[in-house]
Design an enzyme around this catalytic site. Structure first.
Site, PDB file in Angstrom:
ATOM      1  N   GLU A 139       0.811  -1.218   0.000  1.00  0.00           N
ATOM      2  CA  GLU A 139       0.000   0.000   0.000  1.00  0.00           C
ATOM      3  C   GLU A 139       0.845   1.270   0.000  1.00  0.00           C
ATOM      4  O   GLU A 139       0.556   2.218  -0.714  1.00  0.00           O
ATOM      5  CB  GLU A 139      -0.937   0.026   1.218  1.00  0.00           C
ATOM      6  N   ASP A 150      -2.237  -4.275   3.589  1.00  0.00           N
ATOM      7  CA  ASP A 150      -2.380  -4.438   5.036  1.00  0.00           C
ATOM      8  C   ASP A 150      -3.319  -5.586   5.389  1.00  0.00           C
ATOM      9  O   ASP A 150      -4.173  -5.989   4.595  1.00  0.00           O
ATOM     10  CB  ASP A 150      -2.888  -3.138   5.672  1.00  0.00           C
ATOM     11  N   ASP A 156      -5.832  -5.883   7.510  1.00  0.00           N
ATOM     12  CA  ASP A 156      -7.207  -5.693   7.978  1.00  0.00           C
ATOM     13  C   ASP A 156      -8.176  -5.793   6.797  1.00  0.00           C
ATOM     14  O   ASP A 156      -7.781  -6.042   5.662  1.00  0.00           O
ATOM     15  CB  ASP A 156      -7.350  -4.354   8.704  1.00  0.00           C
ATOM     16  N   GLU A 170      -9.875  -3.531   5.249  1.00  0.00           N
ATOM     17  CA  GLU A 170      -9.651  -2.520   4.219  1.00  0.00           C
ATOM     18  C   GLU A 170      -8.489  -2.933   3.319  1.00  0.00           C
ATOM     19  O   GLU A 170      -8.537  -2.769   2.098  1.00  0.00           O
ATOM     20  CB  GLU A 170      -9.373  -1.167   4.875  1.00  0.00           C
ATOM     21  N   TYR A 199       1.821  -4.242  13.490  1.00  0.00           N
ATOM     22  CA  TYR A 199       0.712  -3.508  12.869  1.00  0.00           C
ATOM     23  C   TYR A 199      -0.098  -2.759  13.916  1.00  0.00           C
ATOM     24  O   TYR A 199      -0.432  -3.293  14.968  1.00  0.00           O
ATOM     25  CB  TYR A 199      -0.195  -4.485  12.108  1.00  0.00           C
ATOM     26  N   ARG A 224      -3.146  -1.249  13.777  1.00  0.00           N
ATOM     27  CA  ARG A 224      -4.615  -1.302  13.831  1.00  0.00           C
ATOM     28  C   ARG A 224      -5.028  -2.724  14.212  1.00  0.00           C
ATOM     29  O   ARG A 224      -5.114  -3.604  13.366  1.00  0.00           O
ATOM     30  CB  ARG A 224      -5.224  -0.900  12.487  1.00  0.00           C
ATOM     31  N   HIS A 269      -4.208 -11.622  14.645  1.00  0.00           N
ATOM     32  CA  HIS A 269      -3.326 -10.451  14.740  1.00  0.00           C
ATOM     33  C   HIS A 269      -2.629 -10.444  16.092  1.00  0.00           C
ATOM     34  O   HIS A 269      -3.013 -11.131  17.015  1.00  0.00           O
ATOM     35  CB  HIS A 269      -4.140  -9.165  14.593  1.00  0.00           C
TER      36      HIS A 269
END
Length: 793
Positions: free
Chosen positions: A9, A82, A84, A86, A283, A285, A328
């Site tokens: 990203e 990433d 997640d 999104e 990470y 988030r 995670h």
């Protein structure tokens, strides 16, 4: 181009990862999302089962074109967005936009280290369409809400820019908290504190076991205390411990960084993202408290080396939220042997240190304490004085993280029956407080508790409500307040009324006037948009789509049908109904009603009614005043403008006032903005300094004026121009002289020429065509080499 292409990203992440993978890999960045629904139109086919239309966004067309070239040149493609939802959606959009096969390897990692990256390359999977569908459902519902409800708000509520499935409940939280504060009834009590002294002269701080509701009760107690005998009634000692908190997740990092470092939520996430991209932390988030076994083992080694075996205690934290992604990790340093990162400075270094200490502390032993409570008997009263103290026996995790409270005190060595005497005594009037206003951090904590949003959206939610003008972060000085104090001084009772400052706020969140209107409108007509449980239920539905293969279209349909019906019903709501006035009372001078409401340019007060023969007068609300809390006296003060500051022979009557563009000084037909002084406070001398500065500036700016006309020829930032003499918003027009008159000297212009230019009768001179001869002349200024001139032509 190398044989293997990895698409991530962020560009910063791409550079770091490419170092780890070596020459056989090229790492490119999509720079975030590459596709979205079109800006024009909703982009959702409601009749065709809510099918969305996606297109490459305008700012990413060059990125996608380059990525397509890179894909053609590579033998194997890896998608490494990433981890997640999104990120999963971005990976899917890359598949679609780059025409990649569905089985294109998708790799995930929660830390940017050589081991994590190389391990991810050897353990690829494919795009998880359940995660993609969950993100699509969220995006489509948010789009439906925005596109259908925003036009309703624009027509019905002045100043309302948008509403959202997540942002509107956040606004509601702030509005409801403010109303709780407004409705709070302040109750006063008298709290008693004293310093007692033993035979050895050692002081012991004590509090009375009960508060008094009335001043007379406190006075009676103080009077009795003058003749009372004090003695130690009991001493109770018991062991206590403190346990370290779990490692950071997104919300707790935001809260702790706010409390300990003073960072905003957005600032914390920006810094954390930078640390992650540099490979310093995992990470950022995440809603999982899980630590990898490797991290637990590494923490243990550091602790035993630095502090000793007694300080180490392995801990595995469980996440209470059933929807949390346990695959995670919590937020932790990627290398626990590094308490500092070389080259890391300032705020980023502070945040890294906070994460490092929290991670290490969560694998350390409990802090062992001894709590002591001493109860002191008062011979002629039933109440007792109480002294509490705490002694740290073994620091454990406190050696690394957290500190003992400032209220913790060491107590002198006392025995039951010891006599004590009064050194100091005070009974202080105290006032009950309403619940505190939210800070950014406490608001994040609240929305997390209520299940509104997910870790990746917390910072955006808090920022969006501020960017939309519904919530403002403010620091307020508060006001002074008297309180009553009773003391014993030199064996006699003394009373006084000192002054304290109350209501001071630092970086607290306040609702704006439009927030009240918006919230009340949504609660009344679109209750599900701001309903906390409904919003949390939708989040659970998205989790179900992600984990249980539930079709996303059903979730969207169940939301949309009742929502759309309410949008249609809202067409019949009158504007007066959504902008209902709040009556404050009567103006003592005119006898007319005073009210407040929200209009096109914000909140304002009004004296009179629109149906009166004499038109009502208006005044904008200023400073911290808002519709919900303004009082009649405060509203009437607004009408004391304009204020006459003074009068001079040179400038006539000088007035101060507030305008649409802020406070100002007026003299004749001229105006000067006030920057640091309010219209209520500005003196004649201060006003004259500003006026003379403006006159000097204008004198240097004016090239030519004309008798019997407001038109002027002026010097401006971009050269001389003609001004038609009118103010902004009232037909002001500026004409650049060079465009219309070419090289003519501005001072030579006649009034007739200026009038023609302002009226548009004189058109700007056409620019010369940029042909071969023009290009040759331009190039002569750049080079004298003939061969180069003709080569460029």
């Amino acid at each position: 181009m190398a044989k293997n292409l990895v698409i991530v990203e962020s560009p910063a992440k791409a550079k770091t990862i490419e170092k780890f993978l070596g020459k056989d890999y090229t790492v490119k960045s999509s720079i975030g999302h590459i596709r979205d629904m079109p800006k024009k139109g909703m982009g959702i086919d409601i009749e065709n089962n809510f099918k969305p239309t996606y297109e490459v966004t305008a700012d990413k067309k060059k990125v996608v074109t380059q990525l397509r070239k890179d894909v053609k040149a590579a033998d194997k493609i890896y998608l490494a967005t990433d981890e997640d939802r999104e990120g999963e959606a971005i990976a899917w959009h890359l598949l679609e936009a780059l025409n990649l096969p569905k089985d294109t390897p998708r790799i995930v990692f929660h830390e940017i280290t050589k081991g994590a990256i190389t391990r991810a390359i050897t353990e690829p999977r494919i795009v998880d369409y359940n995660l993609v569908d969950a993100q699509q459902a969220r995006r489509i519902i948010d789009r439906l809400v925005g596109f259908e409800i925003s036009p309703v708000l624009w027509r019905k509520i002045s100043g309302a820019r948008s509403a959202g499935r997540v942002q509107s409940p956040v606004v509601r939280l702030v509005v409801e908290r403010e109303r709780e504060i407004i409705d709070h009834t302040c109750e006063n009590t008298y709290k008693v504190k004293a310093d007692l002294v033993n035979d050895a002269g050692e002081l012991i701080e004590v509090k009375l076991s009960a508060d008094f509701n009335k001043k007379d009760e406190a006075l009676a107690f103080a009077t009795a205390l003058l003749d009372a005998k004090l003695s130690v009634a009991s001493i109770e000692k018991k062991p206590s411990k403190r346990t370290p908190k779990p490692p950071f997740i997104t919300s707790t990092l935001q809260q702790e960084a706010s409390q300990k470092l003073g960072f905003s939520v957005k600032q914390t996430m920006t810094l954390a993202q930078g640390l992650y991209r540099e490979g310093a932390i995992t990470y950022m988030r995440t809603d999982s408290f899980t630590l990898s076994e490797t991290a637990i083992e590494a923490a243990g080694k550091v602790i035993e080396k630095e502090f000793g075996r007694d300080y180490h205690q392995e801990r595995r934290f469980k996440t209470k939220d059933a929807s949390a992604q346990e695959a995670h990790e919590a937020i932790r340093p990627t290398d626990l042997t590094k308490s500092e990162i070389f080259g890391l400075e300032g705020q980023a270094a502070k945040l890294y240190t906070l994460i490092y200490k929290r991670t290490l502390a969560c694998q350390m032993s409990d802090a062992q304490l001894q709590k002591t409570q001493i109860k002191i008997n008062i011979s002629n009263r039933s109440e007792n004085f109480i002294a509490n103290g705490e002694i740290l026996i073994f620091p454990g995790f406190l050696s690394v993280y957290d500190y003992l409270s400032s209220d913790d005190k060491l107590l002198p060595n006392l025995n039951k029956g010891d006599a004590l005497s009064i050194a100091n005594f005070s009974a202080r009037e105290s006032f009950s407080r309403a619940k505190p206003r939210y800070t950014e951090a406490s608001l994040v904590k609240k929305i997390e508790e209520m299940g509104i949003g997910r870790p990746s959206t917390f910072a955006t939610m808090v920022s969006t409500v501020q960017d939309r003008g519904y919530v403002s972060k403010e620091t307020r000085e508060g006001v002074e307040r008297e309180y009553h104090k009773i003391e014993i001084i030199d064996g006699a009772i003394s009373e006084s009324t000192p002054v304290e400052r109350t209501g001071a706020e630092k970086n607290k969140l306040f609702p704006t006037s439009v927030a009240y209107l918006l919230n009340d409108f949504l609660v009344k007509y679109f209750s599900e948009i701001v309903d906390y449980q409904f919003t949390a239920k939708l989040e659970s539905d998205f989790d179900t789509i992600a984990t249980q293969n539930v079709p996303w279209q059903g979730v969207v349909k169940n939301f949309y049908q009742p929502f759309h019906q309410k949008v249609e019903d809202a067409a019949d709501i009158s504007r007066e109904e959504t902008h209902g006035m709040r009556e404050l009372g009567t103006d003592p001078k005119s006898g007319k009603p005073v009210s407040v409401r929200f209009g096109r340019y914000g909140a304002f007060a009004q004296i009179g009614h629109k149906d009166d023969e004499e038109k009502p007068i208006f005044a904008s609300l200023r400073g911290s005043l808002d519709i919900e809390t303004i009082k009649l006296e405060e509203a009437l003060e607004l009408f004391n403008m304009p204020r006459t500051v003074g009068e001079t022979d040179d400038f006539g009557i000088i007035k101060a006032n507030y305008g649409r563009f802020g406070p100002y000084i007026q003299y004749g037909k001229k105006y000067v903005s006030l920057k640091e002084i309010t219209p209520e406070e500005v003196t004649l001398d201060e006003a004259l300094i500003l006026i003379k500065a403006k006159e000097k500036f204008d004198a240097e700016r004016i090239i030519k004026t004309f008798n019997d006309s407001d038109i002027q020829v002026l010097n401006g930032r971009f050269g001389p121009y003609i001004w038609n003499g009118k103010k902004k918003g009232k037909g002001q027009k500026n004409i650049t002289i060079k465009k219309v008159f070419g090289d003519k000297i501005p001072a030579d212009l006649t009034l007739e020429e200026c009038k023609k230019a302002v009226s548009g009768k004189l058109k700007p001179k056409a620019k010369p065509k940029k042909g071969k001869r023009w290009l040759e002349n331009r190039l002569k200024f750049k080079t004298t080499a003939p061969s180069l001139i003709y080569a460029k032509v």
